[in-house]
Write an enzyme that holds these catalytic residues in place. Structure first.
Site, PDB file in Angstrom:
ATOM      1  N   ASP A 289      -3.102   2.573  -5.870  1.00 25.58           N
ATOM      2  CA  ASP A 289      -1.992   2.624  -4.923  1.00 25.58           C
ATOM      3  C   ASP A 289      -1.838   1.383  -4.051  1.00 25.58           C
ATOM      4  O   ASP A 289      -1.102   1.407  -3.067  1.00 25.58           O
ATOM      5  CB  ASP A 289      -2.136   3.856  -4.024  1.00 25.58           C
ATOM      6  N   GLU A 290      -2.507   0.298  -4.382  1.00 26.24           N
ATOM      7  CA  GLU A 290      -2.316  -0.914  -3.590  1.00 26.24           C
ATOM      8  C   GLU A 290      -2.504  -2.153  -4.447  1.00 26.24           C
ATOM      9  O   GLU A 290      -3.204  -2.135  -5.453  1.00 26.24           O
ATOM     10  CB  GLU A 290      -3.252  -0.949  -2.382  1.00 26.24           C
TER      11      GLU A 290
ATOM     12  N   ASP B 247       0.859  -1.187   0.000  1.00 24.03           N
ATOM     13  CA  ASP B 247       0.000   0.000   0.000  1.00 24.03           C
ATOM     14  C   ASP B 247       0.896   1.238   0.000  1.00 24.03           C
ATOM     15  O   ASP B 247       1.681   1.446   0.931  1.00 24.03           O
ATOM     16  CB  ASP B 247      -0.894  -0.016   1.244  1.00 24.03           C
TER      17      ASP B 247
END
Length: 544
Positions: free
Chosen positions: A196-197, A105
């Protein structure tokens, strides 16, 4: 009497809002201060009225659950406990400790990208978004209680020095692509959960490189920093559900490794607050806490009989699985896609020209997403959230399959025009009922959101503010979130048109709050009674 007096003096203490939930970087925040400011600045607003209405619905659910608990006899609970014990044994038998999953993350991603672009922002409290809504906040701002999905004017009250930076998704996509190139070095079939993860199965890379999972996590984080200039956090565990929980423990720029050992997993999960689990949102949390006194994952096992008695079979299974620390370990290679959607949140407006422009933008993006997947569908759903936070959905089923932006916009515009005049703060579009040739999702892992958690909850983080959220699967609740589902169930108007068959039902009828749907169904009770036959009355224990 004294307690009532305290509540009367401090009404904000009973005002439950997502803004006071703990988030990475907010550990030392004065929660009561944040709660008081949010209460004072929201009171009397449409948002406040909507929150109170939802709270009333939650309280009603809790009271109904308590009433059902009171109706359960000792014999009933004993019978349901047998069911729970048997199901716990069956679920335990599915535990898979053969895989190693890593959840990565990026730390305060949008804010970090903006700081990288403008070093003058370094060390200053900053939020990405505007005075109407922010998408995320950096860790300096979070110390004041500022967080994602918070109106900017409230954030400014909490932190007068707060700097606002407008969203720039072209920039975020660029850095996301850089990070994904690194992910592929460790797992070519990684599962992207959002920009973003991602989830990586690092079982094979650990074997091939002769490294431990801790070393691989450190190596990956170092590589991401070298390639992007951004930091990230990682969690490693035997399944994806736990890996995600672990990645949040040592944020920012840290990692946490949970060994692939049953004893370690059960110990780790036992004291874990239920809200830490993906799929358990505010509504479910309040129902479990206030209705059954369940605060931790371990208490789900302790009250398994109550869960089996009061919830649907699938929901009870989910809760018991959480208590055992179970989650998905397989890598989905091919899946049947049922819908694809996106939505945009913005400052409330009644200006028709602006509303239709946002609708056109959504139609264009939805068309591009469908083109990437080679999809075309014939049911179009329009989602609207009004300035007063009322959620409406309108749908039409067409005789022909569509995928072009012009066709999508044409039919979406007809649905929207029927609602005018209207003041909106969110618009969403969804296409479903795909043609058979395009029903299988593409093979590009960067375009494959995770959909096979043990929970059916949303694995895709919502981007608030004037931004878009994509959700290519109906099991991912980004098109209708938990709070909106409550409103939907309790009377939000929904309309569906079908130009090919007058008797086709509302295709949104199956969109419910799956993790907190209580059931008094007689048929379900009979199923549980059948399941409980021949089950020992002894309490279930496990040997390590």
């Amino acid at each position: 009497m004294e307690r009532k007096q305290i509540d009367g003096d401090r009404p904000w203490q009973s005002y439950n809002t997502v803004y006071t939930n703990a988030k990475a970087g907010m550990e030392g925040v004065d929660k009561e201060k944040v709660q008081r400011i949010v209460y004072e600045m929201s009171k009397g607003s449409k948002y406040f009225e909507n929150e109170e209405r939802k709270e009333a619905i939650i309280r009603e659910k809790i009271e109904k659950m308590r009433a059902r608990c009171m109706q359960l006899t000792a014999t009933d609970l004993s019978q349901y406990q047998k069911v729970a014990d048997k199901r716990i044994l069956e679920l335990e038998g599915t535990r898979d400790l053969s895989r190693i999953w890593l959840h990565v993350d990026m730390d305060a991603f949008y804010a970090a990208v903006e700081t990288l672009s403008n070093p003058l922002l370094e060390g200053k409290p900053m939020a990405v978004g505007s005075m109407s809504m922010i998408s995320t906040a950096n860790y300096e701002a979070r110390k004041y209680g500022v967080r994602a999905a918070m109106p900017g004017f409230i954030a400014r009250r909490l932190c007068p020095e707060l700097i606002f930076v407008p969203t720039d998704f072209k920039k975020y996509n660029y850095y996301s692509d850089l990070a994904r190139k690194v992910f592929r070095r460790y797992d070519p079939n990684f599962l992207a959960a959002s920009l973003d993860e991602a989830y990586l199965d690092i079982t094979e890379v650990c074997k091939d490189r002769g490294l431990t999972s801790e070393q691989i996590a450190m190596d990956l984080r170092t590589s991401i920093y070298e390639e992007t200039g951004l930091t990230c956090s990682a969690g490693v565990a035997a399944n994806r559900l736990l890996a995600k929980v672990c990645s949040d423990i040592n944020k920012p720029n840290g990692q946490f490794i949970l060994p692939n050992d049953r004893r370690a997993i059960v110990t780790f999960v036992s004291s874990l607050p239920i809200r830490k689990i993906g799929g358990i949102g505010k509504v479910t949390e309040h129902i479990l806490k206030d209705g059954l006194g369940i605060n931790t994952c371990e208490e789900m096992l302790q009250k398994g009989g109550h869960l089996c008695a009061l919830f649907s079979i699938s929901s009870a299974d989910f809760f018991l699985s959480v208590g055992l620390g179970l989650g998905s370990t397989d890598t989905p290679q091919v899946r049947l896609r049922k819908s694809i959607s996106n939505e945009r949140t913005f400052a409330a407006t009644a200006e028709e020209k602006l509303i239709f422009q946002k609708l056109a933008d959504l139609a264009e993006m939805l068309s591009m997403d469908m083109e990437k997947e080679g999809l075309s569908g014939r049911t179009l759903t329009l989602k609207l959230k009004t300035a007063s936070f009322e959620v409406r959905t309108r749908a039409v089923t067409l005789q022909q399959y569509i995928c072009s932006s012009s066709d999508i916009l044409q039919h979406a515009s007809k649905l929207l025009k029927a609602e005018l005049p209207i003041s909106l703060r969110l618009i969403g579009l969804r296409i479903s009922h795909f043609n058979e040739d395009g029903a299988i999702a593409g093979s590009d892992p960067a375009q494959t959101p995770i959909t096979r958690f043990i929970t059916s909850g949303d694995a895709t983080r919502k981007n608030m503010g004037d931004c878009c959220t994509s959700s290519p699967d109906p099991n991912v609740h980004s098109f209708m979130d938990e709070s909106e589902i409550d409103v939907f169930i309790n009377g939000t108007e929904t309309h569906h048109q079908d130009s090919s068959h007058p008797r086709v039902g509302n295709n949104l009828s199956n969109m419910d709050d799956r993790n907190c749907t209580s059931s008094n169904d007689v048929e379900k009770s009979e199923k549980f009674k059948n399941l409980s036959s021949n089950v020992s009355t002894d309490q279930v224990y496990f040997q390590d």
